[in-house]
Design a protein around this motif. Structure first.
Motif, PDB file in Angstrom:
ATOM      1  N   UNK A 120       0.749  -1.182  -0.080  1.00  0.00           N
ATOM      2  CA  UNK A 120       0.050  -0.061   0.022  1.00  0.00           C
ATOM      3  C   UNK A 120       0.873   1.391  -0.141  1.00  0.00           C
ATOM      4  N   UNK A 121       0.399   2.453  -0.537  1.00  0.00           N
ATOM      5  CA  UNK A 121       1.109   3.548  -0.840  1.00  0.00           C
ATOM      6  C   UNK A 121       1.582   4.026   0.415  1.00  0.00           C
ATOM      7  N   UNK A 122       0.582   4.087   1.391  1.00  0.00           N
ATOM      8  CA  UNK A 122       0.816   4.642   2.765  1.00  0.00           C
ATOM      9  C   UNK A 122       1.778   4.149   3.418  1.00  0.00           C
ATOM     10  N   UNK A 123       1.909   2.548   3.656  1.00  0.00           N
ATOM     11  CA  UNK A 123       3.199   2.045   4.019  1.00  0.00           C
ATOM     12  C   UNK A 123       4.395   2.669   3.569  1.00  0.00           C
ATOM     13  N   UNK A 124       4.527   2.693   2.209  1.00  0.00           N
ATOM     14  CA  UNK A 124       5.494   3.085   1.565  1.00  0.00           C
ATOM     15  C   UNK A 124       6.107   4.626   2.280  1.00  0.00           C
ATOM     16  N   UNK A 125       4.930   5.418   2.252  1.00  0.00           N
ATOM     17  CA  UNK A 125       5.213   6.741   2.666  1.00  0.00           C
ATOM     18  C   UNK A 125       5.573   6.593   4.275  1.00  0.00           C
ATOM     19  N   UNK A 126       5.162   5.924   5.047  1.00  0.00           N
ATOM     20  CA  UNK A 126       5.634   5.797   6.395  1.00  0.00           C
ATOM     21  C   UNK A 126       7.061   5.393   6.498  1.00  0.00           C
ATOM     22  N   UNK A 167       5.977  11.024  -5.777  1.00  0.00           N
ATOM     23  CA  UNK A 167       6.906  10.010  -6.011  1.00  0.00           C
ATOM     24  C   UNK A 167       6.538   8.659  -5.460  1.00  0.00           C
ATOM     25  N   UNK A 168       5.843   8.600  -4.092  1.00  0.00           N
ATOM     26  CA  UNK A 168       5.721   7.576  -3.395  1.00  0.00           C
ATOM     27  C   UNK A 168       4.487   6.746  -4.152  1.00  0.00           C
ATOM     28  N   UNK A 169       3.340   7.522  -4.599  1.00  0.00           N
ATOM     29  CA  UNK A 169       2.161   6.973  -5.381  1.00  0.00           C
ATOM     30  C   UNK A 169       2.838   6.375  -6.678  1.00  0.00           C
ATOM     31  N   UNK A 170       3.610   7.053  -7.186  1.00  0.00           N
ATOM     32  CA  UNK A 170       3.994   6.558  -8.662  1.00  0.00           C
ATOM     33  C   UNK A 170       4.961   5.036  -8.335  1.00  0.00           C
ATOM     34  N   UNK A 171       5.669   4.753  -7.269  1.00  0.00           N
ATOM     35  CA  UNK A 171       6.332   3.877  -7.079  1.00  0.00           C
ATOM     36  C   UNK A 171       5.463   2.518  -6.835  1.00  0.00           C
ATOM     37  N   UNK A 172       4.184   2.900  -6.206  1.00  0.00           N
ATOM     38  CA  UNK A 172       3.285   1.579  -6.108  1.00  0.00           C
ATOM     39  C   UNK A 172       2.214   1.550  -7.026  1.00  0.00           C
ATOM     40  N   UNK A 173       2.161   2.542  -7.854  1.00  0.00           N
ATOM     41  CA  UNK A 173       1.183   2.509  -8.992  1.00  0.00           C
ATOM     42  C   UNK A 173       1.751   2.261 -10.370  1.00  0.00           C
ATOM     43  N   UNK A 174       2.958   2.200 -10.659  1.00  0.00           N
ATOM     44  CA  UNK A 174       3.449   2.039 -11.985  1.00  0.00           C
ATOM     45  C   UNK A 174       3.234   0.492 -12.491  1.00  0.00           C
ATOM     46  N   UNK A 233      -6.514   8.484  -3.298  1.00  0.00           N
ATOM     47  CA  UNK A 233      -5.736   8.200  -2.444  1.00  0.00           C
ATOM     48  C   UNK A 233      -5.772   9.101  -1.158  1.00  0.00           C
ATOM     49  N   UNK A 234      -5.988   8.627   0.141  1.00  0.00           N
ATOM     50  CA  UNK A 234      -6.132   9.408   1.133  1.00  0.00           C
ATOM     51  C   UNK A 234      -4.943   9.184   2.112  1.00  0.00           C
ATOM     52  N   UNK A 235      -4.583   7.967   2.529  1.00  0.00           N
ATOM     53  CA  UNK A 235      -3.617   8.174   3.815  1.00  0.00           C
ATOM     54  C   UNK A 235      -2.183   8.742   3.400  1.00  0.00           C
ATOM     55  N   UNK A 236      -2.004   8.480   2.015  1.00  0.00           N
ATOM     56  CA  UNK A 236      -0.402   9.197   1.730  1.00  0.00           C
ATOM     57  C   UNK A 236      -0.551  10.671   1.789  1.00  0.00           C
ATOM     58  N   UNK A 237      -1.456  11.022   1.200  1.00  0.00           N
ATOM     59  CA  UNK A 237      -1.693  12.651   1.393  1.00  0.00           C
ATOM     60  C   UNK A 237      -1.975  13.325   2.657  1.00  0.00           C
ATOM     61  N   UNK A 327      11.430  -0.586   1.453  1.00  0.00           N
ATOM     62  CA  UNK A 327      10.279  -0.364   2.593  1.00  0.00           C
ATOM     63  C   UNK A 327      10.028  -1.871   3.042  1.00  0.00           C
ATOM     64  N   UNK A 328      10.351  -2.935   2.435  1.00  0.00           N
ATOM     65  CA  UNK A 328       9.968  -4.321   3.214  1.00  0.00           C
ATOM     66  C   UNK A 328      11.121  -4.228   4.293  1.00  0.00           C
ATOM     67  N   UNK A 329      12.215  -4.031   3.899  1.00  0.00           N
ATOM     68  CA  UNK A 329      13.472  -4.315   4.673  1.00  0.00           C
ATOM     69  C   UNK A 329      13.286  -3.477   5.949  1.00  0.00           C
ATOM     70  N   UNK A 330      12.941  -2.289   5.850  1.00  0.00           N
ATOM     71  CA  UNK A 330      12.851  -1.277   6.933  1.00  0.00           C
ATOM     72  C   UNK A 330      11.719  -2.117   7.957  1.00  0.00           C
ATOM     73  N   UNK A 331      10.504  -2.207   7.312  1.00  0.00           N
ATOM     74  CA  UNK A 331       9.260  -2.788   8.096  1.00  0.00           C
ATOM     75  C   UNK A 331       9.772  -4.086   8.830  1.00  0.00           C
ATOM     76  N   UNK A 332      10.588  -4.785   8.175  1.00  0.00           N
ATOM     77  CA  UNK A 332      10.995  -6.067   8.580  1.00  0.00           C
ATOM     78  C   UNK A 332      12.094  -6.098   9.904  1.00  0.00           C
ATOM     79  N   UNK A 333      12.977  -4.642   9.841  1.00  0.00           N
ATOM     80  CA  UNK A 333      13.804  -4.533  10.661  1.00  0.00           C
ATOM     81  C   UNK A 333      12.958  -4.069  11.839  1.00  0.00           C
TER      82      UNK A 333
END
Length: 564
Positions: A120-126, A167-174, A233-237, A327-333
């Motif tokens: 989800x875009x909001x997770x990448x944003x966080x 940038x964040x939205x483009x990374x998950x929507x491409x 999109x709501x959470x990211x913005x 983002x997955x590595x950061x979340x896993x850490x």
């Protein structure tokens, strides 16, 4: 056999045929009525918003109109425009590399580049806020290395901004552009490029003059889909403090408790999206590109040399790294370090809530879609065609808008149920519909049924009508034709559509956030609650669960596509 017995047999046969026709007519009538009722249910949110929006202007809306409405509209347009440009810049080259070029690890990237759909875009944003913020590891190390004392000593990109949200939205929507345009490039025949090469065109010029025009419709359609997702999109913005129409609707509803003003903002948003869809269909209809399969059945393949292959590998790796792996590595850490604090019974309950809502949403959307498509199949009239179009329009309605559209009719029904109970001297059940998870399931089902309609409609178009005629001559009822013939042929598309709806429902935040009952949490609302208060470490485990649950259906879908 005597003439009398032959006459009896003919009479019995005639009676049975008449009875079968009468039974079929009754079934058709039932399907006709149920389709009409279903279309009204699916259109109810949009109808209720429209009615509420044309109520007299309130002080709240008048204040918004005079002060910040223009900013909301401009920011929404800039966000959509920026995301669309960036996803085209990322998705089209990736699609061309995977579809046309041959290089090392191409098979891995073919499916790996789809993985950001599960994020989800909001997770990448966080995660990127934690990484690039002033107190994050990157800026902290830069200050230590170069001896900078404060933010005034250097310039660093502010991730919490409109460009950061783009940038964040483009990374998950491409991946939407990548998947659809890749399919367009795969349909391209080698003869088109061979002709261009004989005219002296370089491979780069062939890409812009031949390949891109062939995939033009796919680029426009996928970009329109991305535009709708970025507008919705709501959470990211919200997290990046970017004021758009979605955040305005949320703040107006929960901040000012003015449902009418929120409905007026919603109808502005919906009108803009439908105008966008109109122009998308208009552009796709203006210019059609075709390939003559008789000229050449050979597919176009570019064999890249070592330098080109390395450049393609680096480009694909970079996009995959920044959109999914990092983002997955950061979340896993975070999840490992704070596992003892995050893992508890409540998290399990929130996960179960999300799974139940996603499963119910997928089942309801698939059942509704099958009914609509089957009705159109057996009786292709204007009513059934219009019903299918109405059902497919729900995806264009953002989650915040859908929440308002669902709440209004459900609240009306709750009031009627309570009034009826009181008239019968029974205890009023309270907010039976609008105050339960039923509202979330309904909102998700109406919004995501378009996903099922696209896949099932495409599969139905490949089922020959002669099969229906053969089944009818064998005395099969409409239900048996659907069960034994249609469903057997379209079940793979049904499974893929159901899995996609499940993934989207697991990630959906706005509707759950606005419609959830008191003290009821799903995984997205749980993650949003902690991340919005700068406690991403606690929310990381929940975010990983969302991603992992989304990855499993994507892997199944990818394997199904590869087999086909």
């Amino acid at each position: 056999m005597s003439s009398v017995s032959q006459t009896n047999v003919q009479q019995q046969t005639g009676k049975s045929l008449v009875a079968s026709l009468f039974s079929a007519c009754k079934q058709l009538k039932k399907i006709h009525v149920s389709t009409l009722l279903l279309a009204l249910i699916l259109a109810a949110p949009l109808i209720s918003i429209s009615i509420e929006a044309f109520a007299p202007n309130s002080d709240t809306f008048a204040h918004i109109q005079q002060t910040v409405l223009a900013d909301y509209v401009i920011n929404t347009c800039l966000l959509a425009l920026g995301v669309s440009i960036l996803v085209i810049s990322i998705g089209v080259p990736l699609a061309w590399l995977i579809a046309i070029c041959d290089f090392r690890f191409k098979g891995f990237f073919q499916w790996a580049l789809v993985l950001p759909l599960a994020m989800p875009a909001y997770i990448v944003a966080y995660t990127y806020t934690d990484l690039f913020d002033y107190a994050g590891p990157i800026q902290t190390n830069l200050r230590n290395w170069f001896g900078w004392q404060s933010a005034t000593d250097y310039y660093f990109f502010d991730i919490r901004s409109l460009p950061g949200a783009i940038i964040v939205l483009a990374l998950v929507l491409y991946p939407y552009v990548y998947l659809m345009v890749r399919a367009g490039f795969l349909e391209q025949q080698a003869n088109l490029t061979h002709v261009a090469r004989t005219m002296g065109y370089s491979p780069t010029k062939c890409f812009f003059k031949v390949s891109v025009p062939v995939a033009r419709n796919a680029i426009i359609a996928s970009t329109a889909l991305v535009l709708m997702e970025s507008i919705a999109d709501f959470a990211t913005v919200k997290y990046f403090a970017v004021s758009t129409l979605t955040t305005a609707i949320y703040d107006t509803w929960l901040g000012y408790y003015d449902l009418a003003a929120a409905a007026k903002l919603s109808i502005i948003m919906v009108a803009g999206i439908f105008i966008l869809l109109y122009f998308e269909r208009l552009q796709n209809g203006k210019k059609q590109t075709h390939n003559d399969a008789k000229l050449s059945a050979q597919k176009l393949v570019y064999q890249l040399n070592k330098k080109q292959s390395f450049a393609a590998f680096c480009f694909c790796s970079l996009i995959l790294l920044v959109s999914f792996v990092a983002p997955l590595i950061i979340l896993a850490d975070y999840a490992i370090d704070y596992f003892s604090q995050a893992w508890n019974d409540k998290l399990l309950q929130f996960t179960l809530n999300s799974l139940i809502i996603a499963a119910l949403t997928a089942i309801i959307a698939i059942v509704f879609s099958l009914l609509l498509n089957f009705s159109l199949r057996i009786k292709p009239n204007k009513l059934h065609k219009s019903s299918l179009k109405v059902a497919s329009s729900g995806y264009a309605i953002p989650g915040t808008v859908m929440a308002i559209g669902v709440l209004i009719p459900l609240a009306f029904l709750d009031n009627q149920i309570n009034a009826l109970a009181e008239s019968l001297n029974l205890s009023a059940p309270g907010l039976l519909l609008s105050g339960s998870f039923i509202a979330i399931v309904l909102a998700h089902s109406i919004r995501f049924i378009a996903i099922a309609n696209k896949g099932i409609e495409a599969s139905y178009s490949k089922v020959s009508p002669s099969l229906d005629m053969v089944a009818k001559t064998m005395g099969q009822t409409s239900f048996n034709i659907f069960r034994k013939v249609h469903f057997a042929l379209i079940r793979k598309s049904v499974l893929v559509a159901g899995l996609l709806i499940f993934v989207e429902s697991m990630k959906e935040l706005p509707a759950a956030l606005l419609l959830r009952p008191f003290d009821y949490q799903t995984l997205p609302t749980y993650v949003f609650q902690y991340a919005s208060t700068e406690q991403l470490e606690i929310a990381a485990l929940g975010a990983i669960i969302i991603v992992v649950v989304g990855l499993i259906p994507l892997i199944v879908i990818n394997r199904s596509i590869e087999k086909n």
